[in-house]
Scaffold this active site. Structure first.
Site, PDB file in Angstrom:
ATOM      1  N   THR A 279      -6.682   7.733  -7.007  1.00  0.00           N
ATOM      2  CA  THR A 279      -6.483   8.118  -5.607  1.00  0.00           C
ATOM      3  C   THR A 279      -5.644   9.385  -5.489  1.00  0.00           C
ATOM      4  O   THR A 279      -5.925  10.257  -4.659  1.00  0.00           O
ATOM      5  CB  THR A 279      -5.809   6.962  -4.842  1.00  0.00           C
ATOM      6  OG1 THR A 279      -6.662   5.810  -4.919  1.00  0.00           O
ATOM      7  CG2 THR A 279      -5.599   7.336  -3.385  1.00  0.00           C
TER       8      THR A 279
ATOM      9  N   GLU B  35       0.814  -1.211   0.000  1.00  0.00           N
ATOM     10  CA  GLU B  35       0.000   0.000   0.000  1.00  0.00           C
ATOM     11  C   GLU B  35       0.857   1.275   0.000  1.00  0.00           C
ATOM     12  O   GLU B  35       0.560   2.231  -0.698  1.00  0.00           O
ATOM     13  CB  GLU B  35      -0.939   0.008   1.215  1.00  0.00           C
ATOM     14  CG  GLU B  35      -2.077  -0.992   1.121  1.00  0.00           C
ATOM     15  CD  GLU B  35      -3.133  -0.585   0.110  1.00  0.00           C
ATOM     16  OE1 GLU B  35      -4.123   0.036   0.487  1.00  0.00           O
ATOM     17  OE2 GLU B  35      -2.931  -0.900  -1.087  1.00  0.00           O
TER      18      GLU B  35
END
Length: 377
Positions: free
Chosen positions: A245, A191
Site C-alpha cells: 500500500t 487501520e
C-alpha cells in the site's frame, strides 16, 4: 477528556445473525460518530462498573473488501462473500486483566509467518484492544487466535478483515453491546496504524454491502442498499505479485487537474446511483472510468492494462484495480459468465505480465462481519 459518542439511524445491530432483515427503504442508512477514539479516549462505558463476559469464547468472521471501486478513492468500498479472516477470542486467566494477547496465528502460511504476535503491532490485536476499551473491560484478560484467509498486500482489505473480525469477536464475547459505528471506530484504530486512516475497507467489512464515507471528521458512514433480488458478482483475479500500500500510495499524483476532478466526480456519482438502482452495467462503466488513481497504479502491476482489456472483451461490465492492488476486479451479473471472464483475465496476466494468477467469483456480501460460533462453557 470527553468520551466518543455515536448516533445511528435504524441499522440492524445484531451482527451475530447470518441473515439480518433489511428494510425496503431507505436506500441510504447513516452511521454518525462524533469523535475518533485515541489511545487516551474511549467510547462511553455501556454498563455500570466492569462488564462480565456473556461467553467463554467467541469466533467471528469478517469478509474481504474491495475499496476505491475505480473513481471512489478512499471513500467507497464493498464487502465480498466467501473469503475473509476469522478470529477467536477467549477469556484467559493467564492474561493480565484488561489486556489482550495473541495466542496463535494460522491460515495462509505466507501471511501468518509475516505477522507479529505483539497485539500492539497486529491488526487484530489493535482492534481487539480498542473494542475492549470501548466496552470498558478492565477485570479480565483475553487471548486471541487469528486465522488468515486473505493474503497480505492483495488489495482485498486483508488488514481490515483481521481488525473487523477481532472487534466483532470481542463485542460478541460481551453480548454485542457496541453499535456498528463504534465497531468501525475500533477497526480504524488498527487501520490508521498499519495503512492509514481510511475506512473504505474496514467499514464495509463490518457493516456489509456498499459503504460510503461521507466524512472522516467526524466520521459519518452511509450504507448504500443494493436492491435485494438483483445479482451482482465480482471476478477477483489475484496475481502472484505483491503491491505494498505504501508504494502504491506514493505513486499518486500530488495535484489533480480540474477536468480530471470533474470527470472522476461525475463517475463516482454515477457509480453511487448505479448501486442504489441495481444497475450493474452503469456500475461497471463508472468503475472502469477512473482518470486519476488507476492510470498511476496500473503500470506498477505487470499486465494490468491487458487484464482490464481482456475482462471487458470477455463481457465484463467493468474492471479496475481492487484497493491498492494487485488484485484486478471485474463486475458481472452472472456467476457462469464470471468464471469465463476470470479465465480470460488469468490468461492475460500470464501473457501480458508474466504473472501466474488465480480467479474467484464472489457475490456481494450483504451481512458483513458476524459471530459464527460461541461457547458458554
Amino acid at each position: 477528556m470527553a468520551a466518543a459518542t455515536c448516533k445511528t439511524s435504524p441499522i440492524p445491530t445484531n451482527l451475530n445473525h447470518p441473515h439480518r432483515p433489511k428494510p425496503p427503504i431507505p436506500r441510504f442508512r447513516a452511521v454518525r460518530c462524533a469523535s475518533r477514539p485515541t489511545s487516551k479516549t474511549s467510547s462511553k462505558t455501556l454498563a455500570p462498573g466492569d462488564l462480565s463476559p456473556a461467553f467463554r469464547s467467541v469466533t467471528a468472521f469478517a469478509p474481504a473488501t474491495i475499496a476505491n471501486l475505480g473513481p471512489c478513492f478512499d471513500f467507497l468500498g464493498c464487502a465480498v462473500d466467501g473469503v475473509g479472516d476469522t478470529v477467536t477470542v477467549a477469556v484467559d486467566p493467564a492474561v493480565p486483566a484488561g489486556t489482550l494477547s495473541i495466542s496463535s496465528i494460522s491460515g495462509i502460511a505466507a501471511s501468518a509467518a509475516k505477522l507479529s504476535r505483539d497485539p500492539l503491532w497486529n491488526c487484530a490485536g489493535i482492534a481487539g484492544i480498542a473494542a475492549m476499551r470501548a466496552l470498558g473491560v478492565r477485570s479480565i484478560g483475553l487471548s486471541l487466535h487469528l486465522e488468515k484467509g486473505l493474503p497480505l498486500g492483495s488489495g482485498l482489505g486483508s488488514s481490515a478483515a483481521s481488525a473487523a473480525a477481532a472487534a466483532v469477536a470481542v463485542n460478541g464475547l460481551f453480548g454485542g453491546r457496541l453499535t456498528p459505528g463504534e465497531l468501525v471506530l475500533a477497526g480504524l484504530e488498527s487501520e490508521k496504524k498499519v495503512s492509514g486512516y481510511h475506512a473504505d475497507n474496514v467499514a464495509p467489512s463490518i457493516m456489509g454491502g456498499f459503504v460510503l464515507i461521507r466524512s472522516y471528521d467526524p466520521l459519518e458512514l452511509l450504507r448504500l442498499e443494493f436492491p435485494a433480488g438483483q445479482d451482482l458478482y465480482f471476478v477477483l483475479v489475484s496475481p502472484e505479485f505483491e503491491a505494498p500500500t505504501k508504494k502504491m500510495r506514493a505513486a499518486l499524483p500530488p495535484e489533480v487537474k480540474m477536468k480530471d476532478h470533474v470527470h472522476n466526480s461525475s463517475q463516482a456519482a454515477a457509480l453511487v446511483a448505479a448501486v442504489v438502482r441495481g444497475d450493474v452495467r452503469v456500475l461497471g462503466l463508472a468503475m472502469s472510468s477512473d482518470g486519476i488513481v488507476e492510470p498511476r497504479r496500473a503500470p506498477l502491476i505487470p499486465g494490468m492494462a491487458g487484464v482490464k482489456k481482456a475482462a471487458i472483451e470477455a463481457g465484463a461490465f467493468g474492471c479496475t484495480i481492487s484497493g491498492a492492488g494487485p488484485t484486478a476486479v471485474a463486475v458481472i451479473d452472472g456467476e457462469e459468465k464470471g468464471k469465463e471472464i476470470g479465465d480470460r483475465m488469468v490468461e492475460a496476466f500470464l501473457r501480458e505480465g508474466g504473472l501466474k494468477a488465480s480467479a474467484t467469483v464472489a457475490r456481494l456480501d450483504r451481512v458483513g462481519a458476524r459471530v459464527i460460533s460461541s461457547n458458554a462453557d
